[in-house]
Design an enzyme around this catalytic site. Structure first.
Site, PDB file in Angstrom:
ATOM      1  N   TRP A 199      26.568 -47.555   0.378  1.00  0.00           N
ATOM      2  CA  TRP A 199      25.583 -47.655   1.450  1.00  0.00           C
ATOM      3  C   TRP A 199      24.460 -46.657   1.194  1.00  0.00           C
ATOM      4  O   TRP A 199      24.683 -45.499   0.857  1.00  0.00           O
ATOM      5  CB  TRP A 199      26.245 -47.378   2.800  1.00  0.00           C
ATOM      6  CG  TRP A 199      25.255 -47.349   3.929  1.00  0.00           C
ATOM      7  CD1 TRP A 199      24.734 -48.419   4.583  1.00  0.00           C
ATOM      8  CD2 TRP A 199      24.649 -46.190   4.509  1.00  0.00           C
ATOM      9  NE1 TRP A 199      23.828 -48.001   5.535  1.00  0.00           N
ATOM     10  CE2 TRP A 199      23.764 -46.630   5.514  1.00  0.00           C
ATOM     11  CE3 TRP A 199      24.760 -44.817   4.268  1.00  0.00           C
ATOM     12  CZ2 TRP A 199      22.996 -45.758   6.285  1.00  0.00           C
ATOM     13  CZ3 TRP A 199      23.999 -43.937   5.028  1.00  0.00           C
ATOM     14  CH2 TRP A 199      23.138 -44.417   6.030  1.00  0.00           C
ATOM     15  N   ASP A 366      15.483 -54.663  17.729  1.00  0.00           N
ATOM     16  CA  ASP A 366      16.737 -54.413  17.026  1.00  0.00           C
ATOM     17  C   ASP A 366      17.883 -54.210  18.018  1.00  0.00           C
ATOM     18  O   ASP A 366      17.810 -54.611  19.187  1.00  0.00           O
ATOM     19  CB  ASP A 366      16.578 -53.222  16.079  1.00  0.00           C
ATOM     20  CG  ASP A 366      17.487 -53.305  14.870  1.00  0.00           C
ATOM     21  OD1 ASP A 366      18.659 -52.905  14.994  1.00  0.00           O
ATOM     22  OD2 ASP A 366      17.036 -53.758  13.799  1.00  0.00           O
ATOM     23  N   ARG A 443      32.687 -48.449  12.495  1.00  0.00           N
ATOM     24  CA  ARG A 443      31.530 -48.462  13.403  1.00  0.00           C
ATOM     25  C   ARG A 443      31.948 -48.958  14.802  1.00  0.00           C
ATOM     26  O   ARG A 443      31.202 -49.669  15.465  1.00  0.00           O
ATOM     27  CB  ARG A 443      30.384 -49.312  12.840  1.00  0.00           C
ATOM     28  CG  ARG A 443      29.009 -48.983  13.442  1.00  0.00           C
ATOM     29  CD  ARG A 443      27.900 -49.767  12.765  1.00  0.00           C
ATOM     30  NE  ARG A 443      26.592 -49.451  13.329  1.00  0.00           N
ATOM     31  CZ  ARG A 443      25.913 -50.246  14.143  1.00  0.00           C
ATOM     32  NH1 ARG A 443      26.409 -51.413  14.505  1.00  0.00           N
ATOM     33  NH2 ARG A 443      24.735 -49.896  14.600  1.00  0.00           N
ATOM     34  N   ASP A 478      22.878 -59.216  11.001  1.00  0.00           N
ATOM     35  CA  ASP A 478      23.506 -58.025  10.429  1.00  0.00           C
ATOM     36  C   ASP A 478      25.017 -58.184  10.358  1.00  0.00           C
ATOM     37  O   ASP A 478      25.616 -59.011  11.057  1.00  0.00           O
ATOM     38  CB  ASP A 478      23.135 -56.801  11.274  1.00  0.00           C
ATOM     39  CG  ASP A 478      23.065 -55.523  10.451  1.00  0.00           C
ATOM     40  OD1 ASP A 478      23.593 -55.512   9.320  1.00  0.00           O
ATOM     41  OD2 ASP A 478      22.483 -54.542  10.946  1.00  0.00           O
ATOM     42  N   MET A 479      25.647 -57.364   9.510  1.00  0.00           N
ATOM     43  CA  MET A 479      27.104 -57.329   9.370  1.00  0.00           C
ATOM     44  C   MET A 479      27.468 -55.924   8.902  1.00  0.00           C
ATOM     45  O   MET A 479      27.303 -55.588   7.742  1.00  0.00           O
ATOM     46  CB  MET A 479      27.565 -58.388   8.374  1.00  0.00           C
ATOM     47  CG  MET A 479      29.073 -58.634   8.358  1.00  0.00           C
ATOM     48  SD  MET A 479      29.992 -57.496   7.325  1.00  0.00           S
ATOM     49  CE  MET A 479      29.654 -58.124   5.693  1.00  0.00           C
ATOM     50  N   ASN A 480      27.958 -55.095   9.849  1.00  0.00           N
ATOM     51  CA  ASN A 480      28.019 -53.658   9.616  1.00  0.00           C
ATOM     52  C   ASN A 480      29.401 -53.083   9.348  1.00  0.00           C
ATOM     53  O   ASN A 480      29.627 -51.902   9.581  1.00  0.00           O
ATOM     54  CB  ASN A 480      27.392 -52.918  10.809  1.00  0.00           C
ATOM     55  CG  ASN A 480      25.876 -52.853  10.693  1.00  0.00           C
ATOM     56  OD1 ASN A 480      25.336 -52.489   9.663  1.00  0.00           O
ATOM     57  ND2 ASN A 480      25.189 -53.231  11.760  1.00  0.00           N
ATOM     58  N   CYS A 526      21.529 -59.140   6.425  1.00  0.00           N
ATOM     59  CA  CYS A 526      21.679 -57.689   6.321  1.00  0.00           C
ATOM     60  C   CYS A 526      23.155 -57.365   6.425  1.00  0.00           C
ATOM     61  O   CYS A 526      23.888 -58.006   7.173  1.00  0.00           O
ATOM     62  CB  CYS A 526      20.886 -56.997   7.440  1.00  0.00           C
ATOM     63  SG  CYS A 526      21.122 -55.201   7.518  1.00  0.00           S
ATOM     64  N   ASP A 548      19.461 -49.771   4.060  1.00  0.00           N
ATOM     65  CA  ASP A 548      19.164 -48.973   5.244  1.00  0.00           C
ATOM     66  C   ASP A 548      18.416 -47.698   4.869  1.00  0.00           C
ATOM     67  O   ASP A 548      17.884 -47.009   5.750  1.00  0.00           O
ATOM     68  CB  ASP A 548      20.457 -48.593   5.967  1.00  0.00           C
ATOM     69  CG  ASP A 548      20.996 -49.720   6.837  1.00  0.00           C
ATOM     70  OD1 ASP A 548      20.262 -50.701   7.058  1.00  0.00           O
ATOM     71  OD2 ASP A 548      22.144 -49.619   7.297  1.00  0.00           O
TER      72      ASP A 548
END
Length: 735
Positions: A199, A366, A443, A478-480, A526, A548
């Site tokens: 990351w 966002d 997260r 997104d995929m965090n 993302c 990021d």
């Protein structure tokens, strides 16, 4: 038709104007690899496949003491019948055996390129663009067909490969390994190159010599990953940006993958790529078919630069789809680094006012607009607007943004769920989990089980509702986090190891449905930046948030490495505030602008707190970017100086007709009493004259490429400059 079958020698020749790929059916059974490289007219198989008996290499054919699968260059090798190298596939039968013998049965040559059911793949717009060869192998005992699928494009130096298994028998079979392609190179005198990272440090280039044994990259994270991009290349020892043989392979897949190169004692090299066999088993029942993802194969005799330009053209024109495929992208503002979760409708309007005054074209809201999302501990899965923050809903802020002359965009993270959410309280079994085991958080969230049809249907319905509530022109998907406790509540025990791949099939179904349902929305993928930057995602979403990390210095390496495979049109790049939130570094606004201008320009900063001078610089920068945007997005890339080799970075984009080019040059740290340095350009028309930055003097392309431009001597760190190269129409030189 550029696929020929020589019945006498049992040789297939796939070719176009520049490349050839040849396969021979040896002993009427075994597909052997003969050649892949520059176009040749013909090839005598005995020239490339001499046989010799080797001690401890089993005699595969009783009538030929010199023939052994252990030393044969193969197209899709098995294990257990004499070849001791790593196989391309492995099946397990009802009796527990993993021995199979697939031999040639038939073949078919057709115009065009078939779609892969349920999977993204390169495509054609008409059948005259490509031809496809399907070689069918059969194991007569299992009654299973194995189809080797090859497509060669006429005007792209590209071959695609995939494999399908067709169960025609009566007993269940388990697939334990199924690579999308395998090539046995007749030499091991290569370097290999990969893109590694983590990351905020994605796509760093690593090149090293091949060694005996196996070299491998992979992901078992449930995504293609920040750690290794699903791409690998073999390079001749002398290969550079401009010269030398390069073989690049990229997988059209967004989940667990493996790419490996095995060097044997006889100096051959076996290259494979496909689904990671670790923790993967697929139960294939009678009457069913299993299709592997597709591998994109590019050969370039013109070094890494030639390979990259071919990948760029392929991905831009025959992997990316939709109305945005051939369009430059709007210059956007994203509120994340300006506000994080702490915003109100009033604050967003202030930012929108400032963004519009700068000439920004798209305003993106966002994370934090839904549920009770004031931090990252709650509300993923509850996709209703937070009326405390947005009393007039998404429609209200979107219409305000539109009134300012901008489009409106939205951040979403559909694949995740917070334990603190109404969705999780209603459906705790909807996430990936193993009964009786803890559910590991990352997260503060869990991963929804997209192997479940009901979960996928719910997501499609939910986001259809979200995307119709406001005039949305852009979605950041997104995929965090990556997968842990990879299990599904709806799959039986014997199918649990299918979960990760079924997840990807479910995700692709969701994306296919939503992107077709909302063709006017520009989707950007993302995963904490570049954690899922792969051709599979680009098939549905024509751009990706590259990282990021918005620090200009770090972005030089990230964007440079990413460019080995992916074109600028697919890369999101933002200008952010300093000190940078990822590194704490202070870089000049000009360098931040110029680094972001080398891709899809965006802003992620406190635009409502700019000084007058900063505002003017950004306005001018946006106007300038619009002037060069076509060249950056659709031009041919030439990398001139690598940030991995020194303090200077340079690359240029050349318009397809060579009428103009834009050159980016960056110096990270100043050098005391430096020498003069001339930057040699590439890709221009050597016979015509060009002006630099609209200057009075003109130079032939030949001069600019052989002698170069003298770089300015500077006494400051973080220096950057852009050169505009434009052709003079009235003058040309004839050599």
């Amino acid at each position: 038709m550029p696929i020929e079958w020589n019945e006498e020698d049992k040789v297939f020749h796939l070719y176009n104007q520049k490349i050839s790929y040849l396969i021979q059916i040896v002993h009427g059974k075994y597909p052997a690899h003969l050649y892949w490289g520059k176009r040749i007219q013909t090839l005598q198989p005995t020239l490339i496949l001499p046989y010799k008996g080797r001690p401890f290499s089993p005699m595969t054919e009783p009538t030929d003491s010199k023939f052994s699968l252990d030393t044969l260059a193969q197209e899709y090798p098995a294990f257990g019948n004499g070849d001791f190298r790593s196989p391309a596939y492995q099946l397990r039968t009802k009796d527990g055996s993993t021995i199979t013998e697939f031999v040639y049965d038939s073949h078919e040559i057709t115009q065009g390129k078939p779609r892969l059911e349920g999977l993204p793949s390169a495509y054609v717009e008409n059948n005259q663009e490509a031809d496809t060869l399907v070689i069918t192998l059969v194991d007569p005992i299992l009654a299973i067909g194995l189809n080797l699928i090859y497509t060669i494009y006429h005007d792209l130096d590209v071959i695609t490969r995939s494999v399908s298994f067709e169960h025609r028998g009566s007993q269940k079979v388990e697939i334990h390994k199924c690579m999308s392609m395998s090539v046995d190179f007749h030499s091991s005198k290569w370097d290999w190159l990969q893109l590694h990272g983590t990351w905020a440090r994605e796509c760093h280039i690593e090149r090293q010599p091949l060694n005996h044994g196996t070299q491998m990259i992979s992901s078992a994270r449930g995504a293609s990953s920040h750690q290794h991009n699903p791409f690998i290349a073999l390079l001749s020892k002398e290969a550079t940006e401009e010269h030398g043989d390069v073989y690049g392979v990229s997988l059209v897949y967004s989940g667990n993958f493996q790419a490996s190169i095995e060097v044997d004692p006889f100096e051959t090299a076996r290259l494979t790529i496909g689904i990671n066999p670790f923790d993967f088993i697929w139960l294939l029942m009678p009457g069913e078919t299993f299709q592997t993802p597709e591998a994109l194969m590019v050969y370039s005799p013109d070094g890494l630069g030639g390979m990259s330009r071919m990948f760029h053209k392929l991905l831009r024109t025959r992997v990316c789809r939709g109305i945005y495929r051939d369009r430059t992208r709007p210059i956007l503002f994203n509120n994340w680094e300006a506000t994080r979760f702490n915003f109100s409708e009033k604050k967003l309007k202030q930012l929108a006012d400032a963004a519009a005054n700068l000439g920004i074209e798209l305003f993106v809201l966002d994370d934090g607009w839904f549920g009770h999302r004031d931090n990252d501990k709650t509300s993923l899965g509850d996709w209703d607007v937070n009326r405390k923050k947005l009393p007039h809903g998404l429609k209200g802020i979107a219409e305000y943004v539109q009134a300012k002359g901008m489009q409106f965009g939205l951040w979403v993270e559909p694949e995740m769920v917070s334990p603190d959410s109404e969705l999780y309280r209603l459906h705790p079994d909807w996430c990936l989990h193993v009964p009786g085991r803890k559910r590991t958080l990352s997260r503060n969230q869990l991963v929804l089980d997209l192997s479940r049809e009901d979960v996928c249907d719910w997501l499609i319905d939910t986001f259809t509702n979200v995307f119709t509530k406001a005039p949305i022109s852009y979605v950041k998907w997104d995929m965090n986090r990556n997968m842990t406790e990879v299990g599904s509540a709806v799959l039986p025990p014997e199918r649990q190891k299918e979960t990760a791949h079924r997840y990807m099939l479910g995700l692709y179904r969701i994306l296919d449905t939503l992107t077709k349902r909302f063709p006017e929305i520009l989707f950007e993928s993302c995963s904490g930046g570049g954690g899922r930057f792969d051709p599979g995602m680009l098939y549905y979403m024509p751009q990706t948030w590259t990282s990021d990390d918005t620090d200009a210095v770090e972005r030089l390496k990230i964007q440079y490495g990413t460019s080995l495979v992916y074109p600028a049109l697919t890369m999101g790049a933002h200008v952010s505030d300093v000190p940078n939130q990822q590194t704490g570094r202070n870089t000049p606004l000009q360098m931040r602008l110029y680094v972001a201008m080398a891709a899809n320009l965006g802003f992620e900063m406190k635009v409502d707190q700019l000084t007058k001078e900063e505002g003017m610089e950004i306005k001018k920068g946006i106007q300038f970017y619009k002037h060069i945007q076509d060249s950056v997005c659709f031009g041919d890339l030439f990398r001139l100086l690598s940030p991995f080799e020194g303090m200077d970075t340079a690359f240029m984009y050349v318009a397809p007709d060579k009428s103009k080019a834009v050159v980016f040059y960056y110096k990270v740290l100043a050098t005391p009493n430096p020498p003069f340095y001339r930057l040699k350009l590439r890709g221009l028309d050597r016979q015509v004259k060009y002006q630099i930055n609209n200057g009075g003097q003109a130079f032939y392309g030949d001069e600019l490429m052989k002698i170069g431009i003298t770089m300015p001597l500077v006494k400051s760190d973080y220096f950057s400059i852009i050169f505009l190269i434009q052709r003079l129409e009235e003058e040309s030189l004839r050599f």
